[in-house]
Design a protein around this motif. Structure first.
Motif, PDB file in Angstrom:
ATOM      1  N   VAL A 181      37.463  37.981  37.168  1.00  0.00           N
ATOM      2  CA  VAL A 181      38.423  39.016  37.328  1.00  0.00           C
ATOM      3  C   VAL A 181      39.574  38.621  36.510  1.00  0.00           C
ATOM      4  O   VAL A 181      40.297  37.806  36.935  1.00  0.00           O
ATOM      5  CB  VAL A 181      38.736  39.527  38.593  1.00  0.00           C
ATOM      6  CG1 VAL A 181      39.454  40.650  38.801  1.00  0.00           C
ATOM      7  CG2 VAL A 181      37.219  40.004  39.356  1.00  0.00           C
ATOM      8  N   THR A 182      40.403  39.580  35.731  1.00  0.00           N
ATOM      9  CA  THR A 182      41.652  39.559  35.220  1.00  0.00           C
ATOM     10  C   THR A 182      42.490  40.911  35.285  1.00  0.00           C
ATOM     11  O   THR A 182      41.709  41.920  34.877  1.00  0.00           O
ATOM     12  CB  THR A 182      41.451  39.244  33.866  1.00  0.00           C
ATOM     13  OG1 THR A 182      40.904  39.852  32.880  1.00  0.00           O
ATOM     14  CG2 THR A 182      41.145  37.731  33.685  1.00  0.00           C
ATOM     15  N   ALA A 183      43.508  40.936  35.611  1.00  0.00           N
ATOM     16  CA  ALA A 183      44.300  42.158  35.808  1.00  0.00           C
ATOM     17  C   ALA A 183      45.964  41.805  35.166  1.00  0.00           C
ATOM     18  O   ALA A 183      46.384  41.027  35.978  1.00  0.00           O
ATOM     19  CB  ALA A 183      44.458  42.670  37.161  1.00  0.00           C
ATOM     20  N   PRO A 184      46.422  42.128  34.307  1.00  0.00           N
ATOM     21  CA  PRO A 184      47.710  41.660  33.977  1.00  0.00           C
ATOM     22  C   PRO A 184      48.833  42.216  34.909  1.00  0.00           C
ATOM     23  O   PRO A 184      49.745  41.685  35.329  1.00  0.00           O
ATOM     24  CB  PRO A 184      47.852  42.640  32.636  1.00  0.00           C
ATOM     25  CG  PRO A 184      46.842  43.467  32.413  1.00  0.00           C
ATOM     26  CD  PRO A 184      45.775  43.265  33.271  1.00  0.00           C
ATOM     27  N   ASP A 185      48.469  43.528  35.785  1.00  0.00           N
ATOM     28  CA  ASP A 185      49.300  43.581  36.757  1.00  0.00           C
ATOM     29  C   ASP A 185      48.511  44.407  38.009  1.00  0.00           C
ATOM     30  O   ASP A 185      47.991  45.036  38.205  1.00  0.00           O
ATOM     31  CB  ASP A 185      50.140  45.200  36.250  1.00  0.00           C
ATOM     32  CG  ASP A 185      51.068  45.653  37.350  1.00  0.00           C
ATOM     33  OD1 ASP A 185      51.457  44.978  38.473  1.00  0.00           O
ATOM     34  OD2 ASP A 185      51.672  46.589  37.114  1.00  0.00           O
ATOM     35  N   PHE A 186      48.890  43.136  38.980  1.00  0.00           N
ATOM     36  CA  PHE A 186      48.178  43.160  40.370  1.00  0.00           C
ATOM     37  C   PHE A 186      49.371  42.831  41.294  1.00  0.00           C
ATOM     38  O   PHE A 186      49.609  41.746  41.523  1.00  0.00           O
ATOM     39  CB  PHE A 186      47.004  42.185  40.464  1.00  0.00           C
ATOM     40  CG  PHE A 186      46.119  42.205  41.420  1.00  0.00           C
ATOM     41  CD1 PHE A 186      45.025  43.190  41.635  1.00  0.00           C
ATOM     42  CD2 PHE A 186      46.173  41.268  42.454  1.00  0.00           C
ATOM     43  CE1 PHE A 186      44.243  43.370  42.850  1.00  0.00           C
ATOM     44  CE2 PHE A 186      45.389  41.533  43.614  1.00  0.00           C
ATOM     45  CZ  PHE A 186      44.273  42.395  43.895  1.00  0.00           C
ATOM     46  N   ASP A 187      49.625  43.850  41.732  1.00  0.00           N
ATOM     47  CA  ASP A 187      50.810  43.893  42.910  1.00  0.00           C
ATOM     48  C   ASP A 187      51.830  43.313  42.015  1.00  0.00           C
ATOM     49  O   ASP A 187      52.715  42.565  42.712  1.00  0.00           O
ATOM     50  CB  ASP A 187      50.336  43.484  44.207  1.00  0.00           C
ATOM     51  CG  ASP A 187      51.267  43.657  45.025  1.00  0.00           C
ATOM     52  OD1 ASP A 187      51.950  44.756  45.044  1.00  0.00           O
ATOM     53  OD2 ASP A 187      51.427  43.042  46.354  1.00  0.00           O
ATOM     54  N   GLY A 188      52.143  43.608  40.742  1.00  0.00           N
ATOM     55  CA  GLY A 188      53.390  43.040  39.939  1.00  0.00           C
ATOM     56  C   GLY A 188      53.048  41.710  39.447  1.00  0.00           C
ATOM     57  O   GLY A 188      53.833  41.205  38.823  1.00  0.00           O
ATOM     58  N   ASP A 189      51.917  41.241  39.790  1.00  0.00           N
ATOM     59  CA  ASP A 189      51.519  39.882  39.300  1.00  0.00           C
ATOM     60  C   ASP A 189      50.386  39.757  38.275  1.00  0.00           C
ATOM     61  O   ASP A 189      49.589  40.520  38.582  1.00  0.00           O
ATOM     62  CB  ASP A 189      51.362  38.685  40.531  1.00  0.00           C
ATOM     63  CG  ASP A 189      52.749  38.513  41.099  1.00  0.00           C
ATOM     64  OD1 ASP A 189      53.753  38.254  40.496  1.00  0.00           O
ATOM     65  OD2 ASP A 189      52.606  38.140  42.249  1.00  0.00           O
ATOM     66  N   PRO A 190      50.301  39.144  37.520  1.00  0.00           N
ATOM     67  CA  PRO A 190      49.083  38.844  36.768  1.00  0.00           C
ATOM     68  C   PRO A 190      47.839  38.084  37.744  1.00  0.00           C
ATOM     69  O   PRO A 190      48.298  37.177  38.594  1.00  0.00           O
ATOM     70  CB  PRO A 190      49.081  37.814  35.628  1.00  0.00           C
ATOM     71  CG  PRO A 190      50.576  37.158  35.893  1.00  0.00           C
ATOM     72  CD  PRO A 190      51.147  37.927  36.734  1.00  0.00           C
ATOM     73  N   LEU A 191      46.653  38.655  37.727  1.00  0.00           N
ATOM     74  CA  LEU A 191      45.598  37.959  38.318  1.00  0.00           C
ATOM     75  C   LEU A 191      44.517  37.621  37.302  1.00  0.00           C
ATOM     76  O   LEU A 191      44.105  37.859  36.699  1.00  0.00           O
ATOM     77  CB  LEU A 191      45.048  39.079  39.303  1.00  0.00           C
ATOM     78  CG  LEU A 191      43.440  38.962  39.686  1.00  0.00           C
ATOM     79  CD1 LEU A 191      43.591  37.966  41.145  1.00  0.00           C
ATOM     80  CD2 LEU A 191      42.945  40.281  40.275  1.00  0.00           C
TER      81      LEU A 191
END
Length: 340
Positions: A131-141
Motif C-alpha cells: 500500500v502506498t499513499a502520499p498523504d495519509f494523515d499528513g504523512d506518506p504511507l
C-alpha cells in the motif's frame, strides 16, 4: 438441543448456476478455498470484497478492496494500540469499472490512483500486500507486508444460503504469519512472523437490500500456539450454516451451532459477550479499548460499522472434550448495518 452438522465440501465447485442463482451443491463448508465465486446477473445486488486485517505487535493495519456493483470502495486504516492514534483513508470509485474482483479466494487484486495504491499479489503461497499513499494523515504511507499461507493450514470457506437468489460465500483465513514493515512518515513499524498474524475476509454474494451482521475474530499466538477465532451472528441465523470456527496451529474445528452476540447498542464500548445458542460450548467476553466508526451515507448506500478493538476472555470447548482457555487475546468485534 443442538444444531445439525453442516455438510463438508471436498471437491472444487461453482457457487452459481448458469442463471447466476445459487448452486445447491455449493451449500456447505470447505477447509480449502475450492469454491469458485462465478457471480453473474443480479444487477446492483452483487457484493464483493477482499478485506485484510493484520495484527502487528504495535499496530493493527488493514487494507480493503470492495465492489458494491454500482461503486467500488477501497480503504486503508491503522491503529497504534498504545497511543490510539488512528487514521482511515477511503476512496470511492463510482461504477468501479477499473476494479476487477477475482472469482478465486487467493488471486491477485489491485487498485491504483494518484491518492492511493493497494496491491494484493498472490504468488507461491504468499500474499504480498503493498500500500502506498502520499498523504495519509499528513504523512506518506508505504506498507510492504508478506503474508504466508502455510501449506497444511485449514481455512473457513462457507456458503450461506438465504434462498436461491440471495446468498453469500465467505472465506475467513486466519493466523497467517506476516513479515515486513509499515512506514508512516518517519516511523517504521516492523512485523515479525512469530508475533504478527493476518486475517483475510473474502466475500462474494448476492445480498438483500438491507442486512445486519456481527463478526468477532482474533488471530494471535497464545501459549506457543497459533490461535484463530471466527464467529458470526445475525446474518447466518436460521440458514443452517454458520461461520463459527476456531483454528489451532492451522487445524480448524468447525462449530455448527449459532452464536448470540450481546452488546449495548447505546454504548459499543461496554463489554460484549459471544455464547453458543443451545449449549455452553462457547462463552467469551470481549472488552473493547477502541471504537472504529465507519459511516457511509450516499443515497444508494447507507452503511454503519462499529468495529471494536479489544481483548477476548473466556473458554471454548473443543471436539475432543478439552477446553481452550482464552485470556486477554487481542482481536476485533463489530456490528455492521447496511442498506445497499
Amino acid at each position: 438441543m443442538t444444531q445439525h452438522a453442516e455438510r463438508e465440501i471436498f471437491l472444487p465447485i461453482a457457487l452459481c448456476d448458469k442463471k447466476g442463482n445459487l448452486n445447491p451443491e455449493a451449500i456447505g463448508f470447505a477447509r480449502r478455498p475450492i469454491i469458485d465465486s462465478n457471480l453473474s446477473g443480479h444487477f446492483m445486488r452483487k457484493k464483493k470484497w477482499n478485506y485484510w486485517c493484520v495484527y502487528g505487535e504495535e499496530i493493527l493495519f488493514s487494507a480493503t478492496i470492495s465492489h458494491m456493483d454500482y461503486a467500488a470502495v477501497c480503504f486503508v486504516y491503522f491503529l497504534e494500540y498504545e497511543t490510539q492514534r488512528y487514521f482511515e483513508k477511503t476512496i470511492l470509485i463510482p461504477l468501479g469499472a477499473k476494479v476487477k474482483m477475482p472469482t478465486q479466494v487467493l488471486e491477485t487484486i489491485q487498485y491504483k490512483n494518484s491518492e492511493m495504491s493497494i496491491q494484493l499479489t498472490y504468488f507461491n503461497r504468499e500474499t504480498h500486500l503493498t500500500v502506498t499513499a502520499p498523504d495519509f494523515d499528513g504523512d506518506p504511507l508505504h506498507a510492504e507486508l508478506t503474508i504466508a499461507h502455510p501449506k497444511d493450514d485449514d481455512s473457513l470457506n462457507v456458503v450461506i444460503p438465504w434462498n436461491r437468489r440471495t446468498f453469500q460465500f465467505t472465506a475467513k483465513h486466519h493466523t497467517l504469519p506476516t513479515t515486513g514493515t509499515v512506514k508512516i512518515g518517519n516511523r517504521t513499524f516492523t512485523f515479525t512472523p512469530e508475533e504478527s498474524f493476518a486475517v483475510l475476509d473474502y466475500g462474494r454474494g448476492v445480498w438483500p437490500r438491507e442486512a445486519t451482521w456481527n463478526w468477532g475474530m482474533a488471530s494471535q499466538r497464545v501459549r506457543g500456539q497459533r490461535i484463530g477465532l471466527n464467529f458470526g451472528g445475525k446474518w447466518t441465523d436460521g440458514t443452517g450454516m454458520t461461520e463459527n470456527a476456531i483454528f489451532i496451529d492451522g487445524q480448524m474445528t468447525k462449530i455448527h451451532e449459532d452464536v448470540l452476540f450481546h452488546y449495548d447498542r447505546t454504548n459499543f464500548m461496554h463489554p460484549w459477550t459471544i455464547k453458543t445458542k443451545f449449549t455452553g460450548r462457547v462463552n467469551l467476553t470481549f472488552t473493547p479499548f477502541f471504537e472504529r466508526v465507519a459511516e457511509t451515507n450516499a443515497k444508494l448506500i447507507i452503511s454503519s460499522v462499529h468495529q471494536m478493538v479489544g481483548y477476548y476472555d473466556g473458554f471454548i470447548q473443543l471436539d475432543d472434550g478439552k477446553t481452550l482457555h482464552i485470556q486477554q487475546m487481542l482481536g476485533c468485534i463489530e456490528e455492521h448495518v447496511a442498506k445497499w
